[in-house]
Motif scaffolding. Structure first.
Motif, PDB file in Angstrom:
ATOM      1  N   ILE A  50       0.865  -1.286   0.023  1.00  0.00           N
ATOM      2  CA  ILE A  50      -0.120   0.024   0.018  1.00  0.00           C
ATOM      3  C   ILE A  50       0.772   1.186   0.297  1.00  0.00           C
ATOM      4  O   ILE A  50       1.800   1.202   0.835  1.00  0.00           O
ATOM      5  CB  ILE A  50      -1.128   0.014   1.263  1.00  0.00           C
ATOM      6  N   ILE A  51       0.525   2.276  -0.940  1.00  0.00           N
ATOM      7  CA  ILE A  51       1.430   3.401  -1.068  1.00  0.00           C
ATOM      8  C   ILE A  51       0.581   4.677  -0.774  1.00  0.00           C
ATOM      9  O   ILE A  51      -0.596   4.787  -0.783  1.00  0.00           O
ATOM     10  CB  ILE A  51       1.988   3.656  -2.659  1.00  0.00           C
ATOM     11  N   LYS A  52       1.220   5.219   0.458  1.00  0.00           N
ATOM     12  CA  LYS A  52       0.506   6.435   1.023  1.00  0.00           C
ATOM     13  C   LYS A  52       1.522   7.599   0.338  1.00  0.00           C
ATOM     14  O   LYS A  52       2.565   7.673   0.863  1.00  0.00           O
ATOM     15  CB  LYS A  52       0.358   6.414   2.429  1.00  0.00           C
ATOM     16  N   SER A  53       0.783   8.636   0.113  1.00  0.00           N
ATOM     17  CA  SER A  53       1.741   9.979  -0.367  1.00  0.00           C
ATOM     18  C   SER A  53       0.890  11.293  -0.438  1.00  0.00           C
ATOM     19  O   SER A  53      -0.206  11.178  -0.224  1.00  0.00           O
ATOM     20  CB  SER A  53       2.199   9.497  -1.834  1.00  0.00           C
ATOM     21  N   HIS A  54       1.593  12.190  -0.554  1.00  0.00           N
ATOM     22  CA  HIS A  54       1.127  13.359  -0.768  1.00  0.00           C
ATOM     23  C   HIS A  54       0.853  14.056  -2.123  1.00  0.00           C
ATOM     24  O   HIS A  54       0.412  15.009  -2.302  1.00  0.00           O
ATOM     25  CB  HIS A  54       1.999  14.712   0.047  1.00  0.00           C
ATOM     26  N   GLU A 132       3.464  14.965 -12.738  1.00  0.00           N
ATOM     27  CA  GLU A 132       3.518  15.037 -11.328  1.00  0.00           C
ATOM     28  C   GLU A 132       2.525  15.723 -10.416  1.00  0.00           C
ATOM     29  O   GLU A 132       2.055  16.998 -10.833  1.00  0.00           O
ATOM     30  CB  GLU A 132       4.740  15.464 -10.374  1.00  0.00           C
ATOM     31  N   TYR A 133       1.497  14.992  -9.749  1.00  0.00           N
ATOM     32  CA  TYR A 133       0.493  15.854  -9.177  1.00  0.00           C
ATOM     33  C   TYR A 133       0.360  15.974  -7.477  1.00  0.00           C
ATOM     34  O   TYR A 133       0.523  14.674  -6.903  1.00  0.00           O
ATOM     35  CB  TYR A 133      -0.719  15.235  -9.633  1.00  0.00           C
ATOM     36  N   TYR A 134       0.022  16.911  -7.000  1.00  0.00           N
ATOM     37  CA  TYR A 134      -0.002  17.211  -5.767  1.00  0.00           C
ATOM     38  C   TYR A 134      -1.360  17.472  -5.085  1.00  0.00           C
ATOM     39  O   TYR A 134      -2.389  18.133  -5.848  1.00  0.00           O
ATOM     40  CB  TYR A 134       0.973  18.363  -5.157  1.00  0.00           C
ATOM     41  N   GLY A 135      -1.411  17.286  -3.745  1.00  0.00           N
ATOM     42  CA  GLY A 135      -2.844  17.081  -3.194  1.00  0.00           C
ATOM     43  C   GLY A 135      -3.357  18.680  -3.261  1.00  0.00           C
ATOM     44  O   GLY A 135      -2.465  19.596  -2.773  1.00  0.00           O
ATOM     45  N   LEU A 136      -4.694  18.799  -3.506  1.00  0.00           N
ATOM     46  CA  LEU A 136      -5.253  20.272  -3.117  1.00  0.00           C
ATOM     47  C   LEU A 136      -6.391  19.956  -2.252  1.00  0.00           C
ATOM     48  O   LEU A 136      -6.337  20.036  -1.154  1.00  0.00           O
ATOM     49  CB  LEU A 136      -5.755  20.740  -4.541  1.00  0.00           C
ATOM     50  N   LEU A 137      -7.435  19.625  -2.821  1.00  0.00           N
ATOM     51  CA  LEU A 137      -8.887  19.266  -1.817  1.00  0.00           C
ATOM     52  C   LEU A 137      -8.128  17.678  -1.055  1.00  0.00           C
ATOM     53  O   LEU A 137      -8.994  17.563  -0.088  1.00  0.00           O
ATOM     54  CB  LEU A 137      -9.835  18.925  -2.711  1.00  0.00           C
ATOM     55  N   ALA A 138      -7.633  16.987  -1.628  1.00  0.00           N
ATOM     56  CA  ALA A 138      -6.957  15.939  -0.833  1.00  0.00           C
ATOM     57  C   ALA A 138      -5.474  16.261  -0.421  1.00  0.00           C
ATOM     58  O   ALA A 138      -4.894  16.808  -1.144  1.00  0.00           O
ATOM     59  CB  ALA A 138      -6.732  14.768  -1.997  1.00  0.00           C
ATOM     60  N   GLU A 139      -5.726  15.828   0.851  1.00  0.00           N
ATOM     61  CA  GLU A 139      -4.169  16.124   1.616  1.00  0.00           C
ATOM     62  C   GLU A 139      -3.295  14.991   1.791  1.00  0.00           C
ATOM     63  O   GLU A 139      -2.181  14.977   1.354  1.00  0.00           O
ATOM     64  CB  GLU A 139      -4.598  16.501   3.209  1.00  0.00           C
ATOM     65  N   ARG A 140      -3.809  13.663   1.160  1.00  0.00           N
ATOM     66  CA  ARG A 140      -3.043  12.647   0.702  1.00  0.00           C
ATOM     67  C   ARG A 140      -3.889  11.523  -0.010  1.00  0.00           C
ATOM     68  O   ARG A 140      -4.989  11.543   0.125  1.00  0.00           O
ATOM     69  CB  ARG A 140      -2.447  11.853   2.028  1.00  0.00           C
ATOM     70  N   ILE A 141      -3.227  10.718  -0.635  1.00  0.00           N
ATOM     71  CA  ILE A 141      -3.999   9.681  -1.515  1.00  0.00           C
ATOM     72  C   ILE A 141      -3.328   8.374  -1.026  1.00  0.00           C
ATOM     73  O   ILE A 141      -2.040   8.301  -0.300  1.00  0.00           O
ATOM     74  CB  ILE A 141      -3.613   9.722  -2.863  1.00  0.00           C
ATOM     75  N   ASN A 148      -5.124  -0.870  -8.239  1.00  0.00           N
ATOM     76  CA  ASN A 148      -6.356  -1.212  -8.477  1.00  0.00           C
ATOM     77  C   ASN A 148      -7.293  -0.445  -7.857  1.00  0.00           C
ATOM     78  O   ASN A 148      -8.811  -0.560  -8.233  1.00  0.00           O
ATOM     79  CB  ASN A 148      -6.447  -2.782  -7.976  1.00  0.00           C
ATOM     80  N   TRP A 149      -7.004   0.426  -7.081  1.00  0.00           N
ATOM     81  CA  TRP A 149      -8.000   1.425  -6.443  1.00  0.00           C
ATOM     82  C   TRP A 149      -7.266   2.377  -5.860  1.00  0.00           C
ATOM     83  O   TRP A 149      -5.939   2.529  -5.696  1.00  0.00           O
ATOM     84  CB  TRP A 149      -8.837   0.574  -5.176  1.00  0.00           C
ATOM     85  N   VAL A 150      -7.807   3.513  -5.417  1.00  0.00           N
ATOM     86  CA  VAL A 150      -7.120   4.596  -4.743  1.00  0.00           C
ATOM     87  C   VAL A 150      -8.188   5.238  -3.654  1.00  0.00           C
ATOM     88  O   VAL A 150      -9.471   5.536  -4.157  1.00  0.00           O
ATOM     89  CB  VAL A 150      -6.791   5.671  -5.855  1.00  0.00           C
ATOM     90  N   ILE A 151      -7.629   5.723  -2.651  1.00  0.00           N
ATOM     91  CA  ILE A 151      -8.501   6.359  -1.738  1.00  0.00           C
ATOM     92  C   ILE A 151      -8.035   7.742  -1.576  1.00  0.00           C
ATOM     93  O   ILE A 151      -6.568   7.960  -1.321  1.00  0.00           O
ATOM     94  CB  ILE A 151      -8.372   5.529  -0.280  1.00  0.00           C
ATOM     95  N   PHE A 152      -8.744   8.580  -1.811  1.00  0.00           N
ATOM     96  CA  PHE A 152      -8.345  10.340  -1.380  1.00  0.00           C
ATOM     97  C   PHE A 152      -8.742  10.550  -0.284  1.00  0.00           C
ATOM     98  O   PHE A 152      -9.934  10.511   0.265  1.00  0.00           O
ATOM     99  CB  PHE A 152      -8.860  10.971  -2.375  1.00  0.00           C
ATOM    100  N   HIS A 153      -7.609  10.981   0.678  1.00  0.00           N
ATOM    101  CA  HIS A 153      -8.157  11.644   2.154  1.00  0.00           C
ATOM    102  C   HIS A 153      -8.275  13.045   2.087  1.00  0.00           C
ATOM    103  O   HIS A 153      -7.456  14.009   1.590  1.00  0.00           O
ATOM    104  CB  HIS A 153      -7.182  11.282   3.074  1.00  0.00           C
ATOM    105  N   MET A 154      -9.405  13.556   1.948  1.00  0.00           N
ATOM    106  CA  MET A 154      -9.620  15.068   1.705  1.00  0.00           C
ATOM    107  C   MET A 154      -9.577  15.740   2.858  1.00  0.00           C
ATOM    108  O   MET A 154      -9.631  15.289   4.078  1.00  0.00           O
ATOM    109  CB  MET A 154     -11.218  15.152   1.441  1.00  0.00           C
ATOM    110  N   ARG A 155      -9.172  17.217   2.518  1.00  0.00           N
ATOM    111  CA  ARG A 155      -8.890  18.069   3.734  1.00  0.00           C
ATOM    112  C   ARG A 155     -10.042  18.779   4.405  1.00  0.00           C
ATOM    113  O   ARG A 155     -10.929  19.123   3.773  1.00  0.00           O
ATOM    114  CB  ARG A 155      -8.158  19.204   3.057  1.00  0.00           C
ATOM    115  N   PRO A 156     -10.307  18.584   5.584  1.00  0.00           N
ATOM    116  CA  PRO A 156     -11.675  18.759   6.233  1.00  0.00           C
ATOM    117  C   PRO A 156     -11.982  20.128   6.354  1.00  0.00           C
ATOM    118  O   PRO A 156     -12.992  20.777   6.363  1.00  0.00           O
ATOM    119  CB  PRO A 156     -11.563  18.237   7.808  1.00  0.00           C
ATOM    120  N   GLU A 157     -10.962  21.128   6.041  1.00  0.00           N
ATOM    121  CA  GLU A 157     -10.955  22.665   6.056  1.00  0.00           C
ATOM    122  C   GLU A 157     -11.468  23.102   4.818  1.00  0.00           C
ATOM    123  O   GLU A 157     -11.916  24.292   4.783  1.00  0.00           O
ATOM    124  CB  GLU A 157      -9.699  23.220   6.413  1.00  0.00           C
ATOM    125  N   ALA A 158     -11.559  22.188   3.790  1.00  0.00           N
ATOM    126  CA  ALA A 158     -11.911  22.496   2.406  1.00  0.00           C
ATOM    127  C   ALA A 158     -13.498  23.160   2.581  1.00  0.00           C
ATOM    128  O   ALA A 158     -14.284  22.539   3.071  1.00  0.00           O
ATOM    129  CB  ALA A 158     -11.682  21.683   1.327  1.00  0.00           C
TER     130      ALA A 158
END
Length: 649
Positions: A50-54, A132-141, A148-158
């Motif tokens: 599992i890869i977790k990244s900004h 190369e793409y960096y998180g905006l509404l998502a703080e990490r992916i 096979n799948w991706v989860i976006f962890h969104m910024r609660p302050e957006a």
């Protein structure tokens, strides 16, 4: 959607790599980037990595680390304030740019953000690296190694401009809205690739990808879906596929301020923008307002600029660039005229053949018509010798096809089998013909063109017109009447040469609204249009060049449907590393040129810009982004001096 926006950039952090990027463009240094910015690699049940990244890049290499303070090329201390104003030619009758109906106002998508960040009007951000793409509404992916799948962890302050939070429910809604009410070619393609989307909680959303397909452009595809307000659409009953003069609230740094249909539209910076202090935004979004003024034709727009009705202009007309700026305002320094570095490959613009037109089904007819274009005379007589002839969809880059295929590219093409014409394996990549600079009508090329038409069965009658089976060789050329005079003149001369070949051709100059409508309906034999520059692989290639969407894709004005091109695209999407990707892209460039889908015209290696001397930008621009709406800024003292002198209102 990202595929349709994709631009080519690259730059590593060492001095040597920067010099290479400046010379060679994006892909020349992709293989040199070796900084892996994955936040963590963990083993899950079943030994799944599992890869977790900004941020995200297909090969996992990110130039900017998780704790980057800002992009390298911005001025982090750039002041906020002032206005930048632009001029455009044409009309608008809608503030919804996502519908086939109506003409959307300029920059009417500027209010909307996505999970991954980009610049104003879908320009690259960052503009100094490739893909190369960096998180905006998502703080990490978070995604599995096999993608096979991706989860976006969104910024609660957006927040939307209304103050409502931007949640995973809005992203889910936006994704489905595009599928149901967006472009058919987009919906058809995405449904096949993304079978399931799941909202895990208010700030986490998971996308699942179809088994057995290329993993290209899947994560970035969903990462660039605009975030629209589910609440607003449900309360208003508005549709994405309608033309309307209302806008849904966005979460971006700018929001609609005012508009006057067909005259102007103004966007203002949201003083309560939630993302002001994010590292991805530092030094960017600097103007308080962005104003766009509309004009009826190119000359009126140019005179409006000189009169101070708007303050920034990107020039495309060679005559104006060479002679039009010899004015008091330029001579006294009120207006700055500059050439700025452009590291992107030129947009493949040209005269596009509608391959669905019966007359152009025969490649020999397309080749004959191509020979009527005289670049050398046009450049010398109309364009002050400021341009170069464009040959490639990857012009002046390491992946531009040149000479006879050899090595890895030859092996790639041979492995495709009989769908590759034998001559493509033994002949040099198709290059533009040369013409006599001294004469508009090149007799040598004309003889070759006439011979091709004769072989295609289009015989010349006593009246000088070519016919076959009793039908006249007749074609219509759709052209936007608001185009610059120099371009219009070049196309008129081209038409004159076509007529001399015995072809009944009509240059149909129509207003921008008619042009847009007819272009969408593919109501033309020839049209002045463009395709995207090619330097990397993306599944958007299927919409641009693929057979499946060729009958209706707005991104494929030629209606190209080629088994060879389809096979190259599929093989390219299966590339396992950058070397294989580069080989496939080179083969695609060669194949597209072989298909003769357009007459390539010209390009210039630099940006031509003119602006009132109150704007500033970093000393070193990123190679792949001009950034006038992104990271330029306003000098209040200079602006005050211009107003005091009467140069500006």
């Amino acid at each position: 959607m990202r595929d349709t926006r994709s631009r080519t950039q690259a730059q590593a952090r060492t001095k040597a790599a920067r010099e290479t990027a400046a010379r060679w463009g994006a892909l020349a240094i992709l293989g040199l980037v070796a900084t892996f910015a994955w936040a963590s690699l963990t083993r899950a049940d079943g030994h799944e990595t599992i890869i977790k990244s900004h941020g995200f890049s297909f090969y996992g290499d990110l130039t900017y680390p998780e704790d980057f303070p800002h992009f390298d090329y911005v001025n982090p201390d750039a002041p906020k304030g002032g206005e930048i104003s632009l001029g455009t030619v044409g009309t608008f009758d809608s503030l919804n740019p996502y519908s086939r109906k109506g003409r959307g106002a300029g920059l009417s998508s500027v209010m909307y953000e996505s999970l991954l960040g980009e610049g104003v009007n879908a320009t690259p951000a960052p503009a100094d690296v490739y893909a190369e793409y960096y998180g905006l509404l998502a703080e990490r992916i978070e995604y599995d190694e096999g993608k096979n799948w991706v989860i976006f962890h969104m910024r609660p302050e957006a927040r939307f401009s209304t103050g409502d939070p931007v949640t995973a429910h809005d992203i889910y809604f936006s994704h489905n809205l595009l599928l149901d009410q967006g472009l058919k070619s987009y919906g058809d393609a995405v449904r096949k690739r993304i079978p399931k989307v799941e909202v895990l909680d208010d700030h986490r959303i998971k996308f699942y990808f179809t088994e057995g397909i290329s993993r290209r452009s899947l994560i970035d595809q969903v990462g660039f879906v605009p975030a629209w307000s589910k609440k607003w659409y449900e309360e208003t009953g508005a549709r994405l596929d309608e033309s309307r003069l209302t806008t849904s609230p966005g979460s971006g740094p700018y929001m609609l301020d005012s508009f006057d249909v067909n005259r102007r539209v103004v966007y203002k910076r949201n003083p309560d923008y939630w993302g002001n202090d994010l590292p991805i935004n530092v030094g960017r979004n600097n103007f308080d307002t962005i104003r766009i003024e509309y004009f009826g034709d190119a000359e009126a727009a140019f005179q409006g600029f000189l009169a101070g009705e708007f303050t920034y202009r990107t020039e495309s007309d060679s005559k104006k660039w060479a002679t039009g700026y010899d004015t008091p305002k330029v001579n006294n320094g009120t207006i700055v005229q500059r050439e700025l570095r452009d590291g992107t490959p030129p947009t493949p613009s040209g005269i596009v053949f509608n391959l669905k037109s019966p007359v152009f089904e025969d490649r020999r007819v397309r080749e004959a018509v191509s020979l009527a274009y005289n670049f050398e005379w046009t450049n010398a007589s109309l364009q002050y010798s400021l341009f170069k002839p464009r040959a490639s969809f990857s012009q002046d880059t390491p992946v531009m096809a040149t000479g006879v295929p050899e090595g890895a590219e030859l092996a790639f093409l041979e492995n495709l089998g009989d769908i590759v014409p034998p001559e493509m394996l033994t002949q040099e990549a198709r290059m533009p013909h040369t013409s006599n600079e001294a004469r508009l009508f090149d007799r040598r090329n004309a003889r070759t063109a006439m011979a091709l038409l004769d072989k295609a069965g289009w015989a010349v009658g006593d009246d000088g017109i070519r016919r076959k089976d009793g039908q006249t060789l007749k074609i219509n050329f759709l052209f936007n009447s608001s185009s610059p005079d120099t371009l219009s003149g070049a196309m008129e001369n081209f038409v004159s040469n076509v007529e001399k070949l015995g072809i009944d051709i009509t240059l149909e100059k129509v207003d921008p609204s008619q042009y847009t409508s007819r272009e969408r309906d593919r109501d033309y034999d020839l049209v002045f249009d463009s395709y995207p520059a090619i330097l990397g692989v993306g599944t958007g290639f299927r919409q641009f060049f693929g057979s499946e969407a060729s009958a209706f894709s707005l991104f494929n004005p030629a209606g190209l449907a080629s088994p060879m091109v389809d096979a190259i695209i599929e093989a390219a999407l299966a590339a396992a590393n950058r070397e294989e990707e580069n080989t496939a892209v080179m083969a695609l460039d060669r194949a597209l040129r072989h298909e003769v889908i357009m007459i390539p015209l010209w390009y210039k290696p630099n940006h031509w810009v003119a602006y009132y001397d109150m704007y500033e930008f970093p000393d070193v621009l990123p190679a792949y982004g001009l950034g006038q709406l992104d990271f330029w800024w306003y000098n209040e003292e200079k602006a005050a001096a211009l107003k005091a002198s009467g140069a500006l209102r």
